[in-house]
Scaffold this motif. Sequence first.
Motif, mmCIF file in Angstrom:
data_model
loop_
_atom_site.group_PDB
_atom_site.id
_atom_site.type_symbol
_atom_site.label_atom_id
_atom_site.label_comp_id
_atom_site.label_asym_id
_atom_site.label_seq_id
_atom_site.Cartn_x
_atom_site.Cartn_y
_atom_site.Cartn_z
ATOM 1 N N PHE A 28 -7.268 32.354 32.152
ATOM 2 C CA PHE A 28 -8.367 31.426 31.887
ATOM 3 C C PHE A 28 -9.319 31.469 33.067
ATOM 4 O O PHE A 28 -8.896 31.539 34.222
ATOM 5 N N PHE A 29 -10.618 31.415 32.771
ATOM 6 C CA PHE A 29 -11.631 31.552 33.816
ATOM 7 C C PHE A 29 -12.630 30.403 33.734
ATOM 8 O O PHE A 29 -13.106 30.053 32.642
ATOM 9 N N GLY A 30 -12.967 29.852 34.884
ATOM 10 C CA GLY A 30 -14.030 28.866 34.959
ATOM 11 C C GLY A 30 -13.666 27.543 34.306
ATOM 12 O O GLY A 30 -12.507 27.159 34.201
ATOM 13 N N ARG A 31 -14.704 26.797 33.918
ATOM 14 C CA ARG A 31 -14.593 25.508 33.233
ATOM 15 C C ARG A 31 -13.971 24.428 34.121
ATOM 16 O O ARG A 31 -13.439 23.445 33.607
ATOM 17 N N GLU A 32 -14.048 24.594 35.462
ATOM 18 C CA GLU A 32 -13.465 23.574 36.334
ATOM 19 C C GLU A 32 -14.140 22.225 36.120
ATOM 20 O O GLU A 32 -13.470 21.184 36.089
ATOM 21 N N ARG A 33 -15.476 22.232 35.989
ATOM 22 C CA ARG A 33 -16.199 20.967 35.802
ATOM 23 C C ARG A 33 -15.779 20.284 34.506
ATOM 24 O O ARG A 33 -15.526 19.074 34.473
ATOM 25 N N GLU A 34 -15.671 21.068 33.428
ATOM 26 C CA GLU A 34 -15.306 20.490 32.141
ATOM 27 C C GLU A 34 -13.877 19.941 32.151
ATOM 28 O O GLU A 34 -13.600 18.858 31.621
ATOM 29 N N ALA A 73 -10.224 27.718 23.589
ATOM 30 C CA ALA A 73 -9.520 28.121 24.803
ATOM 31 C C ALA A 73 -9.509 26.989 25.822
ATOM 32 O O ALA A 73 -8.502 26.766 26.511
ATOM 33 N N LEU A 74 -10.614 26.260 25.940
ATOM 34 C CA LEU A 74 -10.663 25.127 26.863
ATOM 35 C C LEU A 74 -9.683 24.041 26.424
ATOM 36 O O LEU A 74 -8.973 23.456 27.250
ATOM 37 N N ALA A 75 -9.635 23.776 25.130
ATOM 38 C CA ALA A 75 -8.685 22.780 24.617
ATOM 39 C C ALA A 75 -7.248 23.207 24.913
ATOM 40 O O ALA A 75 -6.411 22.392 25.340
ATOM 41 N N GLU A 76 -6.946 24.479 24.716
ATOM 42 C CA GLU A 76 -5.596 24.970 24.987
ATOM 43 C C GLU A 76 -5.261 24.884 26.474
ATOM 44 O O GLU A 76 -4.123 24.569 26.854
ATOM 45 N N GLU A 77 -6.239 25.180 27.328
ATOM 46 C CA GLU A 77 -5.995 25.101 28.770
ATOM 47 C C GLU A 77 -5.734 23.657 29.191
ATOM 48 O O GLU A 77 -4.849 23.391 30.014
ATOM 49 N N LEU A 78 -6.478 22.727 28.630
ATOM 50 C CA LEU A 78 -6.247 21.317 28.933
ATOM 51 C C LEU A 78 -4.853 20.897 28.472
ATOM 52 O O LEU A 78 -4.119 20.225 29.209
ATOM 53 N N VAL A 79 -4.494 21.295 27.271
ATOM 54 C CA VAL A 79 -3.169 20.962 26.741
ATOM 55 C C VAL A 79 -2.078 21.540 27.627
ATOM 56 O O VAL A 79 -1.078 20.870 27.938
ATOM 57 N N ARG A 80 -2.250 22.807 28.051
ATOM 58 C CA ARG A 80 -1.244 23.438 28.912
ATOM 59 C C ARG A 80 -1.069 22.660 30.211
ATOM 60 O O ARG A 80 0.069 22.416 30.663
ATOM 61 N N ALA A 81 -2.184 22.259 30.820
ATOM 62 C CA ALA A 81 -2.114 21.528 32.087
ATOM 63 C C ALA A 81 -1.423 20.175 31.902
ATOM 64 O O ALA A 81 -0.618 19.758 32.746
ATOM 65 N N ASP A 194 -19.985 33.751 37.768
ATOM 66 C CA ASP A 194 -18.785 34.246 38.436
ATOM 67 C C ASP A 194 -17.615 34.349 37.453
ATOM 68 O O ASP A 194 -16.914 35.364 37.405
ATOM 69 N N ALA A 195 -17.409 33.299 36.650
ATOM 70 C CA ALA A 195 -16.313 33.317 35.675
ATOM 71 C C ALA A 195 -16.546 34.387 34.624
ATOM 72 O O ALA A 195 -15.607 35.058 34.175
ATOM 73 N N ALA A 196 -17.793 34.554 34.189
ATOM 74 C CA ALA A 196 -18.100 35.562 33.177
ATOM 75 C C ALA A 196 -17.796 36.970 33.696
ATOM 76 O O ALA A 196 -17.227 37.801 32.981
ATOM 77 N N VAL A 197 -18.157 37.248 34.942
ATOM 78 C CA VAL A 197 -17.890 38.568 35.516
ATOM 79 C C VAL A 197 -16.388 38.780 35.668
ATOM 80 O O VAL A 197 -15.862 39.875 35.419
ATOM 81 N N ARG A 198 -15.659 37.740 36.067
ATOM 82 C CA ARG A 198 -14.205 37.876 36.194
ATOM 83 C C ARG A 198 -13.560 38.138 34.837
ATOM 84 O O ARG A 198 -12.571 38.866 34.739
#
Length: 687
Positions: A28-34, A73-81, A194-198
């Motif tokens: 998962f990349f980026g979305r720290e603010r969200e 993907a953001l929802a899944e990352e939040l759920v995982r955390a 930065d996240a997009a390039v990664r």
Amino acid sequence: MTDQAVDTSGPARAAGTEDPSGATPPRFFGRERELKALRADIERAGLDTLAGRRTARARVLLIAGRPGSGRTALAEELVRALLDGGDYPDGVLRVRLADPDGTAAPTERTARDILAQLDVTGPPGAEGDELSEMVRAALAERKVLLLLDDAVDAEQVDPLLPDNPECLVVAAAQGPLTGVPGVRPCTVGGLDADAAVRLLSRTISQVRITVDPRTAEALAEECGGLPGALVMIGGWLAAHPTASVADVTKQLRELPDDAEQPTGARPLARAFRLAYESLPSAAARILRLLALAPAGLADAHTASALAGCSVSAAQSTLDDFVRLGLLRTDGAEQPQYEVPGCLAPLLLALLADRDRPAEIQLARARMLERTVRQLQSCRAVVEPEGSPARKKLAGLPRSLRFAQPEDAAAWLRHRRPALLASARIAVEDGELDTLARRLVAALVRALAVHQGTEAAAPDLYGLHGLVLAVAERRELPREQAAALLNLADLDARTGRTREALTRYRAALDAGRAAKDPYATGRAMESVGGAYAELGDYHRASDWYGRALAQRLTQGERADEARLYGRLGAVHTYAGRYGEALRNWRAAAAGCRRLGDLSGQARALSEAARVQEYAGRPQESLRTCQEAVEWARQANDVRLQAALELRLADTLDRLGDPAAARLHRGLAERLLGEESPACEIRSASAEN
């Protein structure tokens, strides 16, 4: 529509692109603010708390974004955390609220999906309100995360919200859910540079990024930062190792925008167009035809049938699509592939533009025919060796055969959502009704064999409803009667007796229209059974009498004996002991003519019960003794023991306790101390 999920849908890494450190690349990349905003929203006091009231329902977090923005993907990352933090010990429940074409899924289906994950079976034929109430009851004492993906509107979300503030609902949607109180959407757009390039470097060699980092950033900007577009471009670059990042950036810029697409969706459409136009014509055709895959789910057989190619060629092409970021796969031994929701409308538009309607219809027909053959094979594998079904199975191509019943059952479980969707779509389409009828019939048989009719009852109820829809549309009264009888039986089994009665009466009309004596007789008997269940014994005996009259004209002796027993039972309940005794005697005589000694003993036992109710204990004793003798001749040990206990009770009432003890002792010797005899059931209860 489901987003391109960045953490699960990226293409396989091309040769020579491994991370030199050997470390596992991040998922998962980026979305720290969200993510920070969403975590803060969980802690935020709700309106009820601010008003001094206890929160009655679960908190809802909404992640809103365009298809391809990575909202899932953001929802899944939040759920995982949250799960990693141990905040929700009862786990996560996931359900999609829309079909691939964006159509809202009915509450009945989504609620059943949630209940299935909780190992709770909703009654067949239950409405959405009843099932959503079951969902709330099941979640009342749990602390779970509920992930609702592809929410279309608030009317879909609201019935599924737990009445439990310890639960948390995470919804992903394209826009706001007006109507759900206290929801503040977290809107996601493109990734930062930065996240997009990664994300790009996760798919292709890091060297191709570092030699021209400015161009890589320009490419990410050209993709609008959308993860869905970046994954496809990364797949394209991995498939073209000699192409530079500058090359693909230039090609993207030169592609014209689709004026019909919203501005925010154009980068995704251009990235898809670049990937699609790089495909060979045969592969491009397969990709377009995958828009027809039911529920957006396909396997190698689905693709093979749609395109008219070999299974091995289809399998290879599907794997190529995964590497290009055009499909996702579950990675199973026999993988199932999913069309990302953000690409489904683009594929449908291409299919309508590039393929003639007749070709599309032919592809649908091939897919349905292949599915029917797979289901027939799935059912036949459980038949005994040498049976006609197994001989027919041996004539099928090896790729359609299952080695063991366990393999067939696993395939059926794995493909069940796609199979049910295929049946729904085929019936709704209305152009291939003959194939649709064969598909539904084959699916009903396969589910009944591998799951059992009780476990599969909810699915069977929906399938019988599809059969009814086709039968009514095509004016097929015989099939209409059969579907109505099946639906009514399931209604009756779940306590909806009045609904069952209405359907039995409709089945009787359809059976008469078809001049089908079996359907009419079965319907009349079932109408009688429904009235008996409702306590209307007068109408029940009338309908049983009509069914019996028909059976008498046809000489169906087994049915005659059963109906005499049913008449005896309802007359007994109504207190008409003379009529009841005559019918039980007739049932016993019918069983005797059939050579059914156990049935004769049961009918005589019920006659003895009626005599006892009528105040004729001596006659009851003699009849019960006769029943015991017939059970002994039938060598039915359990029945004989039960009748011995009945006889003992009668002797007790007649004031002969010594004889009663003898008969009870005989019953114990017949069955042994650890297997006590059970009270025998009347013929009406058995049937």
